[in-house]
Structure formats: C-alpha cells, structure tokens
Design an enzyme around this catalytic site. Structure first.
Site, short mmCIF file in Angstrom:
data_model
loop_
_atom_site.label_atom_id
_atom_site.label_comp_id
_atom_site.label_asym_id
_atom_site.label_seq_id
_atom_site.Cartn_x
_atom_site.Cartn_y
_atom_site.Cartn_z
CD GLU A 1 32.65 -20.85 58.12
OE1 GLU A 1 32.82 -22.01 57.55
OE2 GLU A 1 31.66 -20.61 58.75
CD GLU B 1 28.29 -22.22 54.36
OE1 GLU B 1 27.72 -23.17 54.33
OE2 GLU B 1 29.53 -22.01 54.49
#
Length: 516
Positions: free
Chosen positions: A266, A120
């Site tokens: 995720e 991220e």
C-alpha cells in the site's frame, strides 16, 4: 481493410491513453462504501487502464466472479479476526482455500498470485493479539494450497506496516527489525525465503507529513534537491519512500534474509479531508512515484529493480473509519463513482494523460438537498447540521478540506446533501424540520463538489464464514462503529450511516463557532 485497421489503432490511442503502465504497478480495491460500484464496472476500469495487478482485502464472490477470465493478477486477503481460527484448525484453512481459491480456478478462473494472511497484524496498537497467530495461519494456508495442488503458483505472505522495522540513527542503512518482534520476524522471513514469497510492506509518506510537525514537505515526494534529502554515508535519499524501503532492506540483511523480494502493498496520497490531502499533492506524489518506477533503477541498497507497488487505492470509500484522520475516505485515484480525479500517466513517462473512468454508471436523479435559508426556525441549524454529519460523511468540511471555509449556507448544504444522497434520495431525508429543501440545479462551487449517489446492485456474498467482509484501516478499528444520536433526529428518525459520537461532537463544535 488497411484504412479500417489504421482507424482502429487511432481509436485505441485516443480513447485508451493509459493502456501501458509502469512495470510492477498494481492497485488496492476496497469496498467499505455505502454505494459500491458494480464489480464488473470496476474490472473494466482496471482493464481499460492497463492495470494488471489488484489487491483485495477479503474474498468476495461478486468481485472474484468479475475478475474471472481476465489476466489480472490477484492478491486476496484474509482479515485479522480470522487468524485465530486459521492458526488453530487446519480444517478452517482447508475450507477457506476450497471456498475462496479453488472454487474460482480453471480455464476461465481467477489469476490468483498471492494470499495475504492478515493485515498489519503486528501494529503496536494490537498489543500483541496476533503475534503468535499470524505465522501458524500462514503455514496452514500454504499447506492447504499445496494440498489443493496450487501452492507453487500462489504465494503466501502477510502485509506488514512499516513500523515492524526501525533505524536508531534515522539512516536507512542502519535499519533493523523492532526488538520486540525480532523472533517473530525471523520466523516470518524464514517462511517467505523458503517459499519464494515476497515481504509485503505498507508505507505512507503522507502520514509522515500528517503526523509529524516539522517534517520537510518536499521529502514526502520525489526528485527533491539536496537541501531536502537524507544523507546516509554519502548516499542521498530524496524521498521518504525510498529511505523507508531501504530501511527494510537493511533490516532483512541484518536478519540474514537479503534476497527476499519486497512488495509495497500500500502506498498513496489522499485527496481530501486534510490541508495536505489535495488533488494537487496526490498528482505530484503519483507522478513522482510512477516516474521512479518507470526507470526501474531500484533504491541505493537494491539498485537493480524497484519493488512491485500497489497504489492505495482505486476508489474512495465513504464508510471507512476516520480514526486515523478525516482523509481516510479519500484515498482513491478514482472517486466513488469510478471517475478519475486528476490526470495520471500510469506508464511513468511524464505525459499528462487522463485515466479511463467507469462506463455505464447509473446515477440517481439529478437533484440535491441544500440549506433553506428562508426557513422560519433557524435556531437549531447548528445542531441539525452536526446531526447530519454524525449520520453521514462530512469529511470535506474539516479545516483545509475541499468544502471548508465557505460559510454557513454552503457548509450546511454539504451536510444535508450528503445525508440525503446516502439515504438514496428519500424525500424525508431532505427535511430537517424545514431547514432543507430539494433543488434541481447543481450547487457545487469551486473545489466543493456536491455528489449524486449511484444506484447500487444486489450483490451475492460468499456464504463461507471464514471469508468475512472487512477492509484495510490504518488502525485496529477497520469498520465503522455505530453510535446513533437520536435526540435531535430529523426525518427519517433513524439513519443506517452513523459514525462515532466523536464526529457529532467535532462538527457541533465547528457549527457552534459560526453562531457565536
């Protein structure tokens, strides 16, 4: 012989109920824990439950060794703080590949499928720190893989948060990449397209519910009626996950990269630490997700096949940063000791099956540390409990969590026991100037469980400096900060498990209320 074969098949059916999983299903394996499970036990959990894909947040020797010789597909990550050196020096990328990929390959090696460069890295909270480092690092890693002769078999990508794309109208079909990331995302997509790699995105329906007051709760799950759906030009979205995926599909189309595969890196639901974080909700979410995957019908904008999905996560991690919320330490479908939390049918067929838990897990002695209500000096109880919480994991005590609202005795016992267990049941860790005592009878009550810590093994870390140990966090701070509060320290005088001072202040507030 025939009778023996029949018995064998019966044994498999009875004791390995989750051996078939939904197509494309994987799991994240994080290790930010005070007492991590033996990697060999964890790998057996994966095998016993038929999980054939695993995502790691960094390359660690003991974990990769345990995965060697299995057919489990591995996505191995590289932490954000390595991006600068990887982007600037190709030699660093060469060294990383040699130490963490080729060293574990061979006939009985690791079945690597992806290297996830960064995690991220384009979060707005990073203020652009990694914006110009991620793609060059990806290119250098791929070049090193190609040089090692494994670039065709091992893909390179970067897991991105769902905030890299937006939809101005709230309709998935109007999805676009964030304007400030347009050029960067174009470069990332071009790289993925050229190298037949997937776009990895992390999506959290739980956070939609947690962060947004008024968010319709049914929309965070699946199979809802039209009253809790999103209408996109006649197309009904009954789950925020599907809507989120299609927002990315639309953004890829606008960028002229419609054919890039999507991987949900995720997605999951925590089981404690918040009013919405319960085993009931987690079971509901996963049941819906797995049924959705089993149909393999895809989403409205990509109707032929549902993306590969990596559940977050395999195990609870009691040392994770709680900056995103107290639930951060409770994402596991298994508890910290490898035991399943709730029935879960990984095949998505809707059967009420149990997962296969960890075997041969070695626990410490069956004893607990609880509040001693007969102690003569009770005036410092609130401060002692708050100190214990600042030095261990008291996330089960917050409002809405599994041990909340059970009174002074129970909550003080939770705090003292967690401190005692994380300190390896050291006798001096159950004192608190006489306010705590050791008992042999399990004090668990209802939803509030009192764990016994597991015995840990000595691990052999990979000495390569470019393979540091970190793991996923929803915020830039992925490791526990250390800010010890010693003023009211019980024996022992210091603790290796300090959380931020904010935790102390939070829990001192809770316990002060009890005494007002």
């Amino acid at each position: 012989m025939l009778r023996a074969q029949v018995f064998l098949w019966a044994y498999i059916l009875i004791f390995f109920p989750a051996s078939v999983v939904a197509q494309g299903l994987g799991v994240n394996w994080g290790v930010i824990a005070s007492h991590p499970l033996d990697p060999k036990i964890v790998v057996n959990i994966l095998k016993d439950n038929g999980i054939k894909k695993v995502k790691l947040f960094h390359a660690e020797h003991d974990i990769l060794t345990a995965l060697s010789g299995t057919d489990i597909e591995v996505m191995v990550g590289i932490p954000n703080h390595s991006l600068e050196s990887l982007s600037e020096k190709y030699s660093v990328a060469q060294a990383w590949v040699k130490a963490n990929i080729t060293a574990y390959m061979g006939k009985k090696g690791v079945n690597f499928k992806y290297v996830a460069v960064g995690n991220e890295p384009f979060l707005a909270a990073y203020n652009g720190t990694y914006n110009n480092l991620t793609l060059p690092a990806m290119k250098n890693i791929l070049k090193a893989l190609n040089e090692a002769g494994v670039g065709k078999d091992i893909k390179v990508s970067t897991p991105l948060n769902g905030d890299v794309y937006i939809t101005p109208t709230y309709k998935p079909s109007d999805g676009i990449f964030r304007h400030d990331l347009a050029d960067i995302m174009n470069g990332i997509c071009e790289f993925l397209h050229k190298n037949d790699a997937g776009f990895i995105v992390n999506i959290y329906p739980f956070l939609n519910l947690y962060q947004n007051p008024g968010f319709p709760e049914p929309y965070a799950f699946f199979d809802n009626d039209d009253s809790n759906s999103m209408d996109d030009h006649g197309v009904k979205y009954r789950s925020v996950l599907d809507a989120n995926i299609d927002t990315l599909v639309a953004a890829l189309k606008v960028a002229n990269f419609s054919d890039i595969p999507i991987i949900v890196g995720e997605v999951g639901w925590p089981t404690d630490g918040n009013i919405y974080a319960t085993t009931k909700n987690a079971k509901k979410f996963y049941n819906g997700l797995l049924k959705r995957m089993a149909t393999n019908e895809g989403t409205p904008l990509r109707p032929k096949q549902y993306p590969d999905v990596y559940m977050f996560s395999l195990l609870d991690e009691d040392l994770k940063s709680i900056d995103p919320g107290m639930f951060e330490r409770h994402w596991g479908i298994f508890s910290f000791d490898g035991q399943p939390k709730f029935p879960m049918d990984l095949s998505g067929k809707g059967q009420n099956k149990s997962l296969v838990g960890g075997k041969n897990v070695k626990y410490m002695e069956k004893q607990w540390c609880v509040y001693n209500k007969d102690a003569s000096n009770q005036k410092d109880l609130a401060v002692k409990v708050a100190w214990a919480c600042n030095s261990t994991d008291c996330t089960t005590l917050v409002p809405g969590a599994s041990c909340s609202g059970m009174g002074i005795d129970m909550n003080a016992s939770v705090a003292f026991n967690m401190y005692y267990q994380m300190a390896n049941q050291t006798k001096g860790a159950c004192d608190f100037e006489g306010l705590a005592k050791i008992v042999k009878q399990d004090p668990s009550n209802g939803t509030c469980r009192f764990p016994i810590m597991i015995k840990t093994i000595q691990t052999t870390s990979n000495s390569n400096a470019s393979a540091p140990k970190s793991s996923r966090s929803s915020t830039p701070s992925s490791s526990t900060s250390h800010s010890p509060f010693q003023t009211h320290s019980p024996s022992p005088s210091s603790s290796p498990f300090h959380s931020p001072l904010l935790i102390f202040q939070f829990f001192v507030g809770i316990f002060t209320i009890w005494f007002v």
